[in-house]
Design an enzyme around this catalytic site. Sequence first.
Site, PDB file in Angstrom:
ATOM      1  N   ARG A   7     -28.854   0.482  11.888  1.00  0.00           N
ATOM      2  CA  ARG A   7     -28.029   0.007  10.768  1.00  0.00           C
ATOM      3  C   ARG A   7     -28.289   0.740   9.442  1.00  0.00           C
ATOM      4  NH1 ARG A   7     -27.505  -4.421   8.845  1.00  0.00           N
ATOM      5  NH2 ARG A   7     -25.249  -4.509   8.947  1.00  0.00           N
ATOM      6  N   GLY A  46     -17.417 -13.009  12.009  1.00  0.00           N
ATOM      7  CA  GLY A  46     -17.415 -12.246  10.769  1.00  0.00           C
ATOM      8  C   GLY A  46     -18.187 -12.820   9.599  1.00  0.00           C
ATOM      9  N   TYR A  72     -27.258  -6.913  15.897  1.00  0.00           N
ATOM     10  CA  TYR A  72     -26.932  -5.488  15.944  1.00  0.00           C
ATOM     11  C   TYR A  72     -28.185  -4.633  15.762  1.00  0.00           C
ATOM     12  CZ  TYR A  72     -22.407  -7.677  15.344  1.00  0.00           C
ATOM     13  OH  TYR A  72     -21.325  -8.493  15.504  1.00  0.00           O
ATOM     14  N   TYR A 102     -24.906   2.596   8.320  1.00  0.00           N
ATOM     15  CA  TYR A 102     -24.133   1.926   7.257  1.00  0.00           C
ATOM     16  C   TYR A 102     -24.850   1.940   5.912  1.00  0.00           C
ATOM     17  CZ  TYR A 102     -22.596  -0.422  11.605  1.00  0.00           C
ATOM     18  OH  TYR A 102     -22.191  -0.709  12.878  1.00  0.00           O
ATOM     19  N   CYS A 123     -36.148  13.391  14.585  1.00  0.00           N
ATOM     20  CA  CYS A 123     -35.935  14.666  13.894  1.00  0.00           C
ATOM     21  C   CYS A 123     -34.617  14.708  13.121  1.00  0.00           C
ATOM     22  CB  CYS A 123     -35.962  15.770  14.933  1.00  0.00           C
ATOM     23  SG  CYS A 123     -35.020  15.297  16.404  1.00  0.00           S
ATOM     24  N   GLU A 124     -34.375  13.710  12.312  1.00  0.00           N
ATOM     25  CA  GLU A 124     -33.164  13.701  11.487  1.00  0.00           C
ATOM     26  C   GLU A 124     -33.499  13.128  10.123  1.00  0.00           C
ATOM     27  OE1 GLU A 124     -29.370  12.632  12.685  1.00  0.00           O
ATOM     28  OE2 GLU A 124     -29.770  12.792  14.833  1.00  0.00           O
ATOM     29  N   ARG A 159     -23.470 -12.409  13.979  1.00  0.00           N
ATOM     30  CA  ARG A 159     -24.525 -12.155  12.997  1.00  0.00           C
ATOM     31  C   ARG A 159     -25.080 -13.422  12.365  1.00  0.00           C
ATOM     32  NH1 ARG A 159     -24.388  -7.233  10.063  1.00  0.00           N
ATOM     33  NH2 ARG A 159     -22.181  -7.175  10.581  1.00  0.00           N
ATOM     34  N   GLU A 198     -15.996 -17.069  17.085  1.00  0.00           N
ATOM     35  CA  GLU A 198     -16.809 -16.022  17.727  1.00  0.00           C
ATOM     36  C   GLU A 198     -17.907 -15.515  16.796  1.00  0.00           C
ATOM     37  OE1 GLU A 198     -13.995 -12.938  18.644  1.00  0.00           O
ATOM     38  OE2 GLU A 198     -12.954 -14.116  20.152  1.00  0.00           O
ATOM     39  N   PRO A 199     -18.809 -16.370  16.360  1.00  0.00           N
ATOM     40  CA  PRO A 199     -19.849 -15.914  15.429  1.00  0.00           C
ATOM     41  C   PRO A 199     -20.911 -15.071  16.140  1.00  0.00           C
ATOM     42  CG  PRO A 199     -20.337 -18.128  16.137  1.00  0.00           C
ATOM     43  CD  PRO A 199     -19.019 -17.779  16.766  1.00  0.00           C
TER      44      PRO A 199
HETATM   45  N1  LLP Z   1     -15.404 -11.092  17.535  1.00  0.00           N
HETATM   46  C1  LLP Z   1     -14.968  -9.817  17.603  1.00  0.00           C
HETATM   47  C2  LLP Z   1     -13.698  -9.526  18.261  1.00  0.00           C
HETATM   48  C3  LLP Z   1     -15.753  -8.790  17.034  1.00  0.00           C
HETATM   49  O1  LLP Z   1     -15.309  -7.525  17.104  1.00  0.00           O
HETATM   50  C4  LLP Z   1     -16.984  -9.087  16.408  1.00  0.00           C
HETATM   51  C5  LLP Z   1     -17.804  -8.035  15.819  1.00  0.00           C
HETATM   52  C6  LLP Z   1     -17.398 -10.445  16.387  1.00  0.00           C
HETATM   53  C7  LLP Z   1     -16.577 -11.418  16.945  1.00  0.00           C
HETATM   54  C8  LLP Z   1     -18.690 -10.887  15.765  1.00  0.00           C
HETATM   55  O2  LLP Z   1     -18.735 -10.601  14.415  1.00  0.00           O
HETATM   56  P1  LLP Z   1     -19.934 -11.155  13.494  1.00  0.00           P
HETATM   57  O3  LLP Z   1     -19.840 -12.662  13.465  1.00  0.00           O
HETATM   58  O4  LLP Z   1     -21.208 -10.703  14.094  1.00  0.00           O
HETATM   59  O5  LLP Z   1     -19.676 -10.538  12.192  1.00  0.00           O
HETATM   60  N2  LLP Z   1     -22.555  -3.140  14.169  1.00  0.00           N
HETATM   61  C9  LLP Z   1     -22.092  -3.725  12.926  1.00  0.00           C
HETATM   62  C10 LLP Z   1     -21.226  -4.927  13.148  1.00  0.00           C
HETATM   63  C11 LLP Z   1     -20.031  -4.667  14.059  1.00  0.00           C
HETATM   64  C12 LLP Z   1     -19.208  -5.896  14.327  1.00  0.00           C
HETATM   65  C13 LLP Z   1     -18.249  -5.661  15.429  1.00  0.00           C
HETATM   66  N3  LLP Z   1     -17.472  -6.795  15.814  1.00  0.00           N
HETATM   67  C14 LLP Z   1     -23.305  -4.030  12.048  1.00  0.00           C
HETATM   68  O6  LLP Z   1     -24.437  -3.749  12.450  1.00  0.00           O
HETATM   69  O7  LLP Z   1     -23.151  -4.511  10.926  1.00  0.00           O
END
Ligand code: LLP
Length: 420
Positions: free
Chosen positions: A312, A239, A372, A316, A343-344, A276, A273-274
């Site tokens: 994205r 996150g 992503y 978003y 076409c959007e 992004r 669990e990184p």
């Molecule tokens: N662990 C779990 C259980 C998750 O659901 C996620 C992301 C992560 C780890 C990794 O999160 P991060 O470190 O990448 O923030 N598509 C969206 C982001 C969706 C995230 C879903 N879960 C975007 O493009 O911003």
Amino acid sequence: MHHFEYRNGELHCEEVAVKAIAKAVGTPFYLYSHATLKRHYEAFEGAFEGLDRMVCFSAKANSSLAVLALFARLGSGLDIVSGGELYRGLKAGFAPSRIVYSGVGKTAEEIDYALETGIFMLNIESPEELELVNQRAKQMGVRAPIAVRVNPDVDPQTHPYISTGLKKNKFGMDRETAITVYKSAHAMENIAIKGIDCHIGSQITTAAPFRDALLRLKGLIEELAAQDIPIEVVDVGGGLGITYQDEAPPEPQEYGRAIREGLAGIDARVVLEPGRVIVGNAGVLVTRALYRKAGEAKDFIVVDAGMNDLLRPSLYDAFHDVRPVDESLAASRVMADVVGPICETGDFLSRDRLVPDVRQDHLLAVMSAGAYGFTMSSNYCSRRRAAEVMVQGDRFEVVRRRQTYDDLVAGETIPAFMED
Ligand code: LLP
């Protein structure tokens, strides 16, 4: 810090000119810097030095084999959400004992696959899932290692589509349900309780929500200990946000401090669990301007990448900086939308902002597209998925070729009954 910089007036990825890659590969393509990926992984991992830890890169952010293989070689584990990600992870060389599996909708088939593979743990998201995992493990004659995903009800202050740790979200379980689930799990012969898990959201730009979530978990861990249910592993999820525009998220060191504070007094191995934060700024999407079009209300720069390549902005309203590959074009800016061929009206890469004043055939780099980006791409409008390229020093390699038209129809048939 990343390795996409101008040198001699041209955008480079490490030591390779982006223009040279575009010439060889065509556009659009995703471009990743090996040095940046490695550096980001190491900086993140290093922020937890001294802790018993396992960093499990989140495959959903970028699951290309080359990227996964790099992290596997650096010693990372993997966080998965589907059988497909497990398959990719194994192909890329991750040890099953370093794979964690979260997700609210694991199927029986996926659970079997995970148990056969012998992954580190499954993060259970509902009482019914626990029943199913126990049943499948029994059939297989194994004990399933599990953690219970707790929904700590903490506001991560991010886009509502990507906040996951609020009461109203579908993820995990509230405290009371979690305790009941732990008690049932404790009594199940084919379940081995290993840990506790939470993940509160994505693109989080302050440290406090992480600390708050852990403080809530801590109370639960103590309560479980009092009932003779020991917790050996605390999975804190992912996150941590990145800078797309002017966000100032905590550096890994500061994030590391928040996690340490949240975990203080708990004797457990920590899983992270990184996604992004490791890959986001290590990749860009390179696209070519096809047309310049003056609309009545505003101007458009039509490029050859669309929402099927990078979703994205459409989904978003996310900001991705758009830079010219030729630095001399950076100075003159124009108010125009950078739009794709789909076409959007929602098919845009940037909207209502000043962008480089490019003309036909000029190349643009859509920045911060490593997370992503490709993983959320699609074949919408029968557009072929883009190529992916990785650079290391002065070398580059196509790590995924652009799809062909044949790829587009692979696996499809026209039913025999239509020939009658
Ligand atoms: N662990 C779990 C259980 C998750 O659901 C996620 C992301 C992560 C780890 C990794 O999160 P991060 O470190 O990448 O923030 N598509 C969206 C982001 C969706 C995230 C879903 N879960 C975007 O493009 O911003």
